[in-house]
Motif scaffolding. Structure first.
Motif, short mmCIF file in Angstrom:
data_model
loop_
_atom_site.label_atom_id
_atom_site.label_comp_id
_atom_site.label_asym_id
_atom_site.label_seq_id
_atom_site.Cartn_x
_atom_site.Cartn_y
_atom_site.Cartn_z
N ALA A 121 0.89 -1.04 0.12
CA ALA A 121 0.18 0.12 0.00
C ALA A 121 1.00 1.39 0.01
O ALA A 121 0.62 2.17 -0.54
N ARG A 122 1.99 1.45 0.86
CA ARG A 122 2.73 2.49 0.77
C ARG A 122 3.32 2.58 -0.56
O ARG A 122 3.51 3.54 -1.00
N ARG A 123 3.89 1.48 -1.17
CA ARG A 123 4.75 1.59 -2.31
C ARG A 123 3.60 2.17 -3.43
O ARG A 123 3.89 2.91 -4.19
N ASN A 124 2.32 1.39 -3.48
CA ASN A 124 1.45 2.00 -4.56
C ASN A 124 1.02 3.52 -4.36
O ASN A 124 0.95 4.12 -5.21
N GLY A 125 1.04 3.84 -3.02
CA GLY A 125 0.66 5.44 -2.85
C GLY A 125 2.00 6.18 -3.53
O GLY A 125 1.45 7.28 -3.90
N ARG A 126 3.14 5.92 -3.32
CA ARG A 126 4.21 6.68 -3.93
C ARG A 126 4.34 6.59 -5.26
O ARG A 126 4.50 7.53 -6.12
N SER A 127 3.86 5.37 -5.92
CA SER A 127 3.77 5.31 -7.38
C SER A 127 2.65 6.19 -7.91
O SER A 127 3.00 6.91 -8.67
N ARG A 128 1.54 6.27 -6.99
CA ARG A 128 0.42 7.16 -7.81
C ARG A 128 1.06 8.68 -7.63
O ARG A 128 0.63 9.53 -8.55
N ALA A 129 1.68 9.01 -6.74
CA ALA A 129 2.46 10.32 -6.56
C ALA A 129 3.42 10.48 -7.84
O ALA A 129 3.18 11.76 -8.38
N PHE A 130 4.04 9.59 -8.30
CA PHE A 130 5.03 9.85 -9.48
C PHE A 130 4.31 9.81 -10.67
O PHE A 130 4.55 10.94 -11.30
N ILE A 131 3.19 9.28 -10.82
CA ILE A 131 2.41 9.36 -11.85
C ILE A 131 1.78 10.70 -12.00
O ILE A 131 1.81 11.42 -13.32
N ALA A 132 1.33 11.44 -10.98
CA ALA A 132 0.64 12.44 -10.82
C ALA A 132 1.60 13.74 -11.43
O ALA A 132 0.99 14.93 -11.55
N VAL A 133 3.03 13.58 -11.26
CA VAL A 133 3.69 14.65 -11.64
C VAL A 133 3.58 15.34 -12.97
O VAL A 133 3.40 16.52 -13.00
N GLY A 134 3.57 14.48 -13.93
CA GLY A 134 3.17 14.89 -15.27
C GLY A 134 1.91 15.65 -15.52
O GLY A 134 1.93 16.74 -15.98
N PRO A 135 0.72 15.16 -15.27
CA PRO A 135 -0.55 15.87 -15.35
C PRO A 135 -0.32 17.21 -14.55
O PRO A 135 -0.93 18.16 -14.97
N VAL A 136 0.16 17.14 -13.42
CA VAL A 136 -0.20 18.44 -12.55
C VAL A 136 0.86 19.72 -13.06
O VAL A 136 0.24 20.72 -12.82
N LEU A 137 1.85 19.27 -14.08
CA LEU A 137 2.47 20.22 -14.74
C LEU A 137 1.72 20.62 -16.12
O LEU A 137 1.79 21.95 -16.39
N ALA A 138 1.16 19.44 -16.74
CA ALA A 138 0.86 19.65 -18.20
C ALA A 138 -0.58 20.55 -18.06
O ALA A 138 -0.76 21.39 -19.07
N LEU A 139 -1.51 20.10 -16.87
CA LEU A 139 -2.96 21.01 -17.32
C LEU A 139 -2.70 22.40 -17.06
O LEU A 139 -3.65 22.91 -18.11
N PRO A 140 -2.09 23.04 -16.20
CA PRO A 140 -2.06 24.51 -16.08
C PRO A 140 -1.63 24.97 -17.42
O PRO A 140 -2.09 26.08 -18.16
N LEU A 141 -0.35 24.35 -17.94
CA LEU A 141 0.31 24.95 -19.16
C LEU A 141 -0.66 24.91 -20.31
O LEU A 141 -0.79 25.80 -21.16
N GLY A 142 -1.37 23.72 -20.29
CA GLY A 142 -2.18 23.28 -21.31
C GLY A 142 -3.57 24.38 -21.51
O GLY A 142 -3.97 24.97 -22.71
N ALA A 143 -3.85 24.54 -20.04
CA ALA A 143 -5.06 25.55 -20.15
C ALA A 143 -4.67 27.05 -20.69
O ALA A 143 -5.32 27.58 -21.36
N LEU A 144 -3.47 27.38 -20.10
CA LEU A 144 -2.82 28.76 -20.66
C LEU A 144 -2.65 28.94 -22.07
O LEU A 144 -3.14 29.69 -22.79
N LEU A 145 -2.03 27.80 -22.74
CA LEU A 145 -1.77 27.70 -24.40
C LEU A 145 -3.02 27.79 -24.67
O LEU A 145 -3.23 28.29 -26.03
#
Length: 388
Positions: A136-160
């Motif tokens: 469970a701990r490992r899967n939680g950290r995995s989800r955090a790594f997965i989310a890094v890309g979207p959290v940066l791309a969404l505001p940039l995509g909205a602004l563009l």
């Protein structure tokens, strides 16, 4: 007693899980940005709102039929080859979103991305649950790594999109998908043992029902509704507000999914799943009643806490060679729900009352969560019902 390794001294299992998550995190942004922009800019992509809903659902619907093939290919060929093919195909999808228009031109890209995501998602879950200690701990950290890309791309995509239209961002994100190739080269190449597949139909169990409703409400109705209803509430700047809020959804995964994993290790994943799902149902009712932004923020937090819970539950109830197939089966049911959600949203939001749509969905999610809680006291009975 087995000792859970510290984050400062990661084991090979931790590193493999991390690399798989990074590959998915680099490939996922084009898909999540499409969820933001396609409903708002449907005409610029050459589609209607109903067709946009079908396109957003298509990548999940293809996984219903394709997850079995993907799971067999993944088990036979291992993580490195499977994920390398997936990230290269994901780059092709991003380039297509930047250049192609019309339903029939975009549909093959959505189908291809669906199979790519199936492979990458299965790799992240399988590698995170190889060792049940700390899963469970490992899967939680995995989800955090997965989310890094979207959290940066969404505001940039909205602004563009606000400044220059909805196409430019996808060319940029295609390049990031190509960068994931360097990460997949570090994944293990060994195949995975799997049980002999069952040919007969298996009735859905309580985890299947919950996975379906979680996908329908949070990955379908909520996301499309946020984009569609937000456009009506904040014309002009809605794309930026919705993009920031969707980015906060992934930022919440970075911050809170590890917390959810630790809470599951301490309090029990099933108990936590039930409690968080019931609160989510209440927030969905408020979302439908018009408290759009406040309830959306609460749903974002609750979703992040829930994400790490299902794979450890599945691994505990189906240990051994059946684990990979069980993880794939739960993902199929979530995809059925998440594929149905955009279709329902595209058809009903223009003509039906949001309180009715989200109220019914919330009630069904609560019932599914309570069924999971009841079956947690007797997982053997739940498994027997599935086999029957």
């Amino acid at each position: 007693m087995s000792r859970i390794p510290l984050a400062s001294n990661p084991t090979p299992t931790d590193l493999n899980s991390r690399h798989a998550a990074m590959a998915l995190g680099l490939s996922l942004p084009a898909d999540v940005v499409l969820y933001l922009l396609l409903p708002m800019y449907a005409s610029e992509f050459g589609v209607t709102l109903a067709e946009a809903g079908m396109l957003l659902a298509a990548n999940r619907l293809v996984r219903i039929a394709g997850y079995g093939f993907v799971a067999r290919f993944y088990a036979r060929n291992g993580d490195r080859l499977t994920c390398t093919i997936a990230v290269l195909a994901a780059a092709v999808c991003g380039l297509g979103y930047a250049t192609l228009s019309g339903f029939w031109a975009l549909l093959p890209l959505r189908l291809m991305w669906g199979l790519c995501f199936a492979a990458l998602n299965l790799s992240t879950q399988a590698l995170a649950t190889v060792d049940p200690v700390g899963a469970a701990r490992r899967n939680g950290r995995s989800r955090a790594f997965i989310a890094v890309g979207p959290v940066l791309a969404l505001p940039l995509g909205a602004l563009l999109a606000h400044w220059s239209g909805p196409r430019t961002i996808f060319g940029i994100l295609a390049v990031f998908s190509l960068l994931a190739w360097f990460v997949t080269r570090r994944l293990p190449a060994a195949p995975h043992p799997v049980a002999k597949p069952k040919r007969r139909f298996s009735r859905p169990n309580s985890l299947d029902s919950w996975s379906f409703m979680e996908g329908l409400t949070l990955d379908g109705l909520f996301i499309v509704g946020l984009s569609y209803l937000g456009k009506d509430l904040l014309p002009g700047g809605a794309v930026i507000v919705a993009g920031v809020l969707m980015a906060l959804r992934y930022l919440a995964e970075i911050l809170l999914s590890p917390v959810g994993g630790h809470m599951a290790e301490r309090f029990g994943a099933e108990r936590l799943l039930v409690g968080l799902s019931l609160v989510t149902a209440i927030a969905l009712v408020g979302f439908g009643l018009g408290w759009l932004w406040s309830c959306a923020a609460l749903i974002v937090v609750l979703r992040a806490l829930q994400l790490p819970l299902l794979p450890p539950i599945v691994a505990r109830r189906t240990p051994g060679p059946e684990r990979v197939q069980a993880l794939a089966a739960r993902s199929v049911w979530r995809d059925i729900g998440a594929g149905t959600g955009p279709l329902i949203a595209g058809l009903l939001l223009p003509v039906a009352s949001p309180p009715w749509i989200y109220g019914v969905a919330a009630a069904l999610l609560a019932l599914a969560a309570l069924a999971c809680g009841w079956s947690a006291s007797s997982p053997a009975a739940d498994a027997a019902r599935t086999a029957g």
